[in-house]
Design an enzyme around this catalytic site. Sequence first.
Site, PDB file in Angstrom:
ATOM      1  N   ARG A 189     -65.661  35.361  -3.633  1.00 14.81           N
ATOM      2  CA  ARG A 189     -64.470  36.331  -4.354  1.00 14.81           C
ATOM      3  C   ARG A 189     -65.244  36.827  -5.740  1.00 14.81           C
ATOM      4  O   ARG A 189     -64.661  36.777  -6.521  1.00 14.81           O
ATOM      5  CB  ARG A 189     -63.289  35.480  -4.912  1.00 14.81           C
ATOM      6  CG  ARG A 189     -62.461  34.863  -3.545  1.00 14.81           C
ATOM      7  CD  ARG A 189     -61.645  36.040  -2.884  1.00 14.81           C
ATOM      8  NE  ARG A 189     -61.200  35.322  -1.649  1.00 14.81           N
ATOM      9  CZ  ARG A 189     -61.451  35.078  -0.504  1.00 14.81           C
ATOM     10  NH1 ARG A 189     -62.818  35.427  -0.288  1.00 14.81           N
ATOM     11  NH2 ARG A 189     -60.502  34.661   0.318  1.00 14.81           N
ATOM     12  N   SER A 259     -53.341  35.422  -3.046  1.00 15.14           N
ATOM     13  CA  SER A 259     -53.731  34.417  -3.716  1.00 15.14           C
ATOM     14  C   SER A 259     -53.923  34.650  -5.367  1.00 15.14           C
ATOM     15  O   SER A 259     -54.647  35.509  -5.525  1.00 15.14           O
ATOM     16  CB  SER A 259     -55.140  33.849  -3.363  1.00 15.14           C
ATOM     17  OG  SER A 259     -55.077  33.430  -2.032  1.00 15.14           O
ATOM     18  N   GLU A 329     -57.349  35.297  -9.834  1.00 17.05           N
ATOM     19  CA  GLU A 329     -57.870  36.459  -9.003  1.00 17.05           C
ATOM     20  C   GLU A 329     -57.285  37.767  -9.409  1.00 17.05           C
ATOM     21  O   GLU A 329     -57.682  38.908  -9.141  1.00 17.05           O
ATOM     22  CB  GLU A 329     -57.555  36.151  -7.446  1.00 17.05           C
ATOM     23  CG  GLU A 329     -58.556  35.371  -6.725  1.00 17.05           C
ATOM     24  CD  GLU A 329     -58.726  35.270  -5.334  1.00 17.05           C
ATOM     25  OE1 GLU A 329     -58.811  36.371  -4.716  1.00 17.05           O
ATOM     26  OE2 GLU A 329     -58.257  34.491  -4.732  1.00 17.05           O
TER      27      GLU A 329
END
EC number: 1.3.1.98
Length: 341
Positions: A189, A259, A329
């Site tokens: 990520r 997410s 995120e």
Amino acid sequence: MTFDVETAYAELRLQFGERVRRNELLGRHCTFGVGGPADIWVSLDSQESLLSLVTICSQQRWPLMITGNGTNVLYADAGVRGVVARVALNQYQIEDNGDGTALLVTGAGISWPKILSDLVPRGWGGLEFGPGIPGTLGGGVISNAGVHGHDLGEVLAWVDIVDARACQERPVAPSVVRYQHAELDLAYRHSRFRAQRRVQFDEQGDPIAAARQLIEPAEIVMQLGVHLHRAEPAELRKAIDEHKQYRKRTQPPQQSAGSVFKNPPGDYSGRLIEAVGMKGMVIGGAQISEKHANFIVNVGGASAADVAALIKEAHLKVYERFDIDLELEVELRGEWKVLKT
């Protein structure tokens, strides 16, 4: 920075025509379904129009925010001042190497589901792990999007970016730079573009959006090259169907941005949030999903402030109990003020 909306709107309409709109609600352009108006909204469908808009905004000193499909963005209820432009560069070509491999050269605005629908019948594999990733391939570069143990970095060859870093300080035209795979700092990520976008939390636990720049982001993903390989269409469809079914079993159907937090090393954010008793918690029209605690969903009429308040509570409670600083995120963009709950 000062910004005369009417002057900017008139000039941009001359340049981009019907693609320019005033007071466009950003809730229409993000998967959370929340967010106030952008002063000016522009949809860009070519590299030339992207470079032209960045150049104009640099020269006129107009604030410009570039966005994609809005799948990991939380726009403020007060919206965004200045110009917001969606990169909708969907053109692509496949360069067949003649040895069972190829290079997909595609605009950053193409969506993962769209490109899969074109590649699979032609027998090209490489991206079949991501049918449930709703964003664009360009957005996928920023966070090195992935699922099922795979990520975009595994097949990414290079990225062309519009480099507007010099534009922040003086009215100059941007340049175009190609970064090869090794220069992208790809990890879980993460990419070289991610650090500058990270949301911080203050001493009270409020999420604080990154400071606004004139051109945001300063490095804009415009085009990318992706490695492909030959595969049987039937096998690709089978893998895609399995991934879709897994997503349906494990992820909530309501509006969300996927997410909310990155998984910390050796653990899962969803498990931690559930462990502190927040699964199913509701603030306003937003809820920590009862299906997966690392999703915040819009259960009807949510505001951006509702979503941000849940982010704050989840982050605080996990930190207090486990001493784990969950990394967000989702990007906070627009006119945010300090949150109080």
